[in-house]
Design an enzyme around this catalytic site. Structure first.
Site, PDB file in Angstrom:
ATOM      1  N   LYS A  49     -27.957  20.068 -12.884  1.00 34.53           N
ATOM      2  CA  LYS A  49     -29.359  20.484 -13.034  1.00 34.53           C
ATOM      3  C   LYS A  49     -29.482  21.566 -14.111  1.00 34.53           C
ATOM      4  CE  LYS A  49     -30.348  18.981  -8.365  1.00 34.53           C
ATOM      5  NZ  LYS A  49     -31.094  19.209  -7.104  1.00 34.53           N
ATOM      6  N   GLY A  55     -31.254  20.408  -1.555  1.00 31.25           N
ATOM      7  CA  GLY A  55     -31.259  21.844  -1.722  1.00 31.25           C
ATOM      8  C   GLY A  55     -31.766  22.627  -0.530  1.00 31.25           C
ATOM      9  N   GLU A  70     -31.776   9.690  -2.040  1.00 34.71           N
ATOM     10  CA  GLU A  70     -31.844  11.129  -1.830  1.00 34.71           C
ATOM     11  C   GLU A  70     -33.140  11.482  -1.094  1.00 34.71           C
ATOM     12  OE1 GLU A  70     -29.517  13.540  -5.039  1.00 34.71           O
ATOM     13  OE2 GLU A  70     -31.292  12.675  -5.958  1.00 34.71           O
ATOM     14  N   GLU A 106     -36.986  15.631  -8.533  1.00 34.49           N
ATOM     15  CA  GLU A 106     -37.553  16.755  -9.279  1.00 34.49           C
ATOM     16  C   GLU A 106     -38.332  16.264 -10.496  1.00 34.49           C
ATOM     17  OE1 GLU A 106     -33.810  19.304  -7.630  1.00 34.49           O
ATOM     18  OE2 GLU A 106     -33.864  18.757  -9.763  1.00 34.49           O
ATOM     19  N   SER A 127     -27.910  17.741  -0.083  1.00 32.79           N
ATOM     20  CA  SER A 127     -27.107  18.767   0.587  1.00 32.79           C
ATOM     21  C   SER A 127     -25.730  18.257   1.012  1.00 32.79           C
ATOM     22  CB  SER A 127     -27.860  19.351   1.787  1.00 32.79           C
ATOM     23  OG  SER A 127     -29.039  20.023   1.366  1.00 32.79           O
ATOM     24  N   ASN A 156     -24.648  16.486 -10.286  1.00 33.97           N
ATOM     25  CA  ASN A 156     -25.845  16.828 -11.058  1.00 33.97           C
ATOM     26  C   ASN A 156     -25.934  18.353 -11.145  1.00 33.97           C
ATOM     27  OD1 ASN A 156     -28.335  17.057 -12.249  1.00 33.97           O
ATOM     28  ND2 ASN A 156     -29.492  16.195 -10.541  1.00 33.97           N
ATOM     29  N   HIS A 199     -34.971  11.067 -10.470  1.00 37.06           N
ATOM     30  CA  HIS A 199     -34.666  12.144  -9.540  1.00 37.06           C
ATOM     31  C   HIS A 199     -35.955  12.743  -9.010  1.00 37.06           C
ATOM     32  CE1 HIS A 199     -33.138  15.940  -7.947  1.00 37.06           C
ATOM     33  NE2 HIS A 199     -31.938  15.367  -7.914  1.00 37.06           N
TER      34      HIS A 199
END
Length: 316
Positions: A74, A232, A226, A158, A272, A72, A156
């Protein structure tokens, strides 16, 4: 397979007996060191719900028989940097028995599709809930397919936690994408405060239920677990932590969809993931691959993650 309570209506205490490792009380955590203390507690108190050992091996891992690795990208990249990344991936030596997809920003989908090796398929990072029209700023499934996309990432964290997408809205997207023969990478995962509160399984099962209530079939779905606290942050779930959630999700599928779907559906880990930790994670029986963020922007490291499939080839 471990026995998991799948009730979504009960309190956290109803699951505490089976998953006490994720339902520990984290007390006296001040603002300055709460995250550090949390991870220390998780690492030291985790107790596995599954006693299974070994790995299933690639050929019995999923419906397609292949490990699955997604990158991904992003909201990153320029024409020049993406050209370099594509060049690195094209020159990498990749294991053949892996399904690999990358998800560039929308504006670079065509560039990547036209220059990337056919061994790697193209995914989108989002899509609309139906056919295109007067939906400013959105992108339709039909447009994605026109550019050669085979997959789309939906749910996701985000999109959920920054842009406010809820379970039902994500389910609608998945339903339409699947109806148009676009594969779905369905993301689930809990926030740090939800894990601290012992709600990891409640949250994951709620997100799973939203997909299950909406989708017509699971044939073209890959589930990506996730944990939001690991995305991140440099904090990666231990292989044991990830395996525990993966086996719980697989058991949820068995109880709430079908045993066949539970067996065939690939459940991949994201958060990560790096070239340094992928091999140990990949060894776990129910980790069927990865959804990779930052490391997927580095061609050689992403290749290392793809090639971690070799750890699945060790017999049980």
């Amino acid at each position: 397979m471990a026995v998991v309570s799948t009730s979504l209506t009960g309190t956290g205490s109803q699951l505490s007996g089976q998953f006490s490792g994720l339902r520990k009380s984290f007390l006296n955590l001040d603002n300055s060191n709460s995250t550090h203390s949390f991870f220390q507690n998780v690492d030291s108190h985790l107790r596995l719900s599954s006693s299974r050992k070994g790995c299933r091996g690639v050929v019995t891992m999923a419906g397609s028989g292949k490990f699955f690795v997604g990158g991904n990208w992003k909201c990153n990249g320029t024409k020049d940097s993406i050209s370099k990344l594509v060049s690195d991936l094209n020159s990498a030596s990749l294991e053949s028995d892996v399904d690999v997809v990358v998800a560039p920003p929308f504006v670079y989908l065509d560039q990547v599709k036209n220059t990337l090796t056919e061994q790697i398929e193209i995914a989108a990072q989002n899509c609309w809930t139906g056919k295109g029209g007067a939906f400013t700023g959105e992108i339709s499934v039909e447009q994605l397919k026109d550019l050669g996309c085979k997959w789309v990432i939906l749910g996701h964290s985000e999109r959920r936690h920054i842009l406010g997408e809820n379970n039902e809205f994500i389910g609608k997207k998945a339903t339409y994408a699947l109806s148009q023969n676009l594969g779905v990478i369905a993301c689930i995962g809990e926030l740090l405060e939800e894990r601290e509160a012992g709600k990891t399984f409640d949250i994951c099962f709620q997100q799973m239920k939203a997909f299950a209530d909406a989708v017509p079939s699971w044939d073209d779905i890959v589930i990506a677990y996730e944990p939001v606290w690991a995305i991140g942050t440099g904090k990666v779930a231990t292989p044991e932590q990830a395996q525990e959630v993966h086996v719980a999700v697989r058991d949820w599928l068995s109880k709430n969809v079908t045993a066949e779907v539970a067996s065939k559906t690939r459940i991949i880990y994201g958060g990560s993931v790096s070239g340094g930790n992928c091999a140990e994670l990949a060894k776990k029986e129910d980790i069927d691959g990865f959804l990779v963020g930052g490391a997927s922007l580095k061609g050689p490291e992403f290749a290392t993650i793809i090639n971690s499939v070799t750890t699945k080839k060790v017999a049980a």
